[in-house]
Design a protein around this motif. Structure first.
Motif, mmCIF file in Angstrom:
data_model
loop_
_atom_site.group_PDB
_atom_site.id
_atom_site.type_symbol
_atom_site.label_atom_id
_atom_site.label_comp_id
_atom_site.label_asym_id
_atom_site.label_seq_id
_atom_site.Cartn_x
_atom_site.Cartn_y
_atom_site.Cartn_z
ATOM 1 N N ASN A 75 2.353 -19.791 -19.677
ATOM 2 C CA ASN A 75 1.925 -18.515 -20.262
ATOM 3 C C ASN A 75 2.828 -17.352 -19.846
ATOM 4 O O ASN A 75 2.376 -16.327 -19.352
ATOM 5 N N ARG A 78 2.542 -13.471 -20.655
ATOM 6 C CA ARG A 78 1.679 -12.533 -19.925
ATOM 7 C C ARG A 78 2.467 -11.663 -18.943
ATOM 8 O O ARG A 78 1.966 -10.617 -18.520
ATOM 9 N N TYR A 116 3.380 -22.695 -27.783
ATOM 10 C CA TYR A 116 3.268 -21.978 -26.516
ATOM 11 C C TYR A 116 4.653 -21.719 -25.910
ATOM 12 O O TYR A 116 4.951 -20.606 -25.470
ATOM 13 N N ASP A 120 6.427 -18.109 -25.449
ATOM 14 C CA ASP A 120 6.850 -17.670 -24.119
ATOM 15 C C ASP A 120 8.283 -17.145 -24.152
ATOM 16 O O ASP A 120 8.575 -16.034 -23.696
#
Length: 197
Positions: A75, A78, A116, A120
């Protein structure tokens, strides 16, 4: 917002790819007077991985420019808000990021994992002046018989192709020698690998 540059560096185990990516980032940061950030996806899960992480940390600690390290196994989007156009990022590495999604997060859907990973990487590219993505070249082998390994090869191969398609430059490092695979034919005649893009 204008996207930063994207550079892809791949190679086999102990090929010198991480060292080359760090040198490239250091030169680039001097040129732009930018800050250096190292995004480490490795998780110290066994003795070998702990040794690799320690070696990379020691290499950065003796570098002539300071690195800020971000330990982020998944992730990565973030943390993208922490970066600006004054930052150069090294993401090490795509294969570890894939391992973390597949095995630590137990995500079985190949398209979800690819989404994902690409989210990223592209979020880091958009937030920074540029990102250098390091990966391992495990695609030269024949497809493995084990279904988990075949799936791994499938995902990684597709992620590599997507990154290279959007990359400003791509390198294959073999025995410590970076070979420019994408980034400008006129520069491939130049012995300075940093001039590939």
């Amino acid at each position: 917002m204008e996207k930063g540059k994207l550079i892809f560096v791949t190679g086999g185990v102990r090929s010198g790819k991480s060292s080359f990516a760090e040198e490239l980032a250091t030169d680039w940061s001097r040129e732009l007077d930018a800050n250096l950030h190292y995004i480490a996806c490795g998780v110290p899960s066994d003795k070998e991985m702990r040794q690799r992480i320690t070696r990379h940390q020691e290499n950065r600690s003796i570098a002539s420019i300071n690195w800020k390290t971000w330990e982020c196994p998944t992730n990565l989007q973030r943390i993208s808000s922490n970066f600006s156009k004054q930052d150069i990022l090294v993401l090490d590495c795509a294969t570890t990021l894939l391992n973390n999604y597949l095995f630590d997060q137990n995500i079985n859907d190949s398209s979800v994992v690819m989404n994902y990973m690409l989210t990223d990487i592209f979020s880091l590219q958009e937030a920074s002046s540029g990102v250098i993505v390091v990966s391992n070249e495990v695609m030269q082998d024949v497809p493995h018989q084990a279904s988990v390994t075949r799936k791994y090869q499938y995902i990684l191969g597709n992620v590599h192709q997507n990154i290279v398609e959007w990359a400003d430059a791509a390198y294959l490092v073999e025995s410590g020698i970076p070979v420019c695979k994408k980034g400008g034919a006129e520069n491939e005649r130049d012995n300075d690998p940093g001039n590939c893009f």
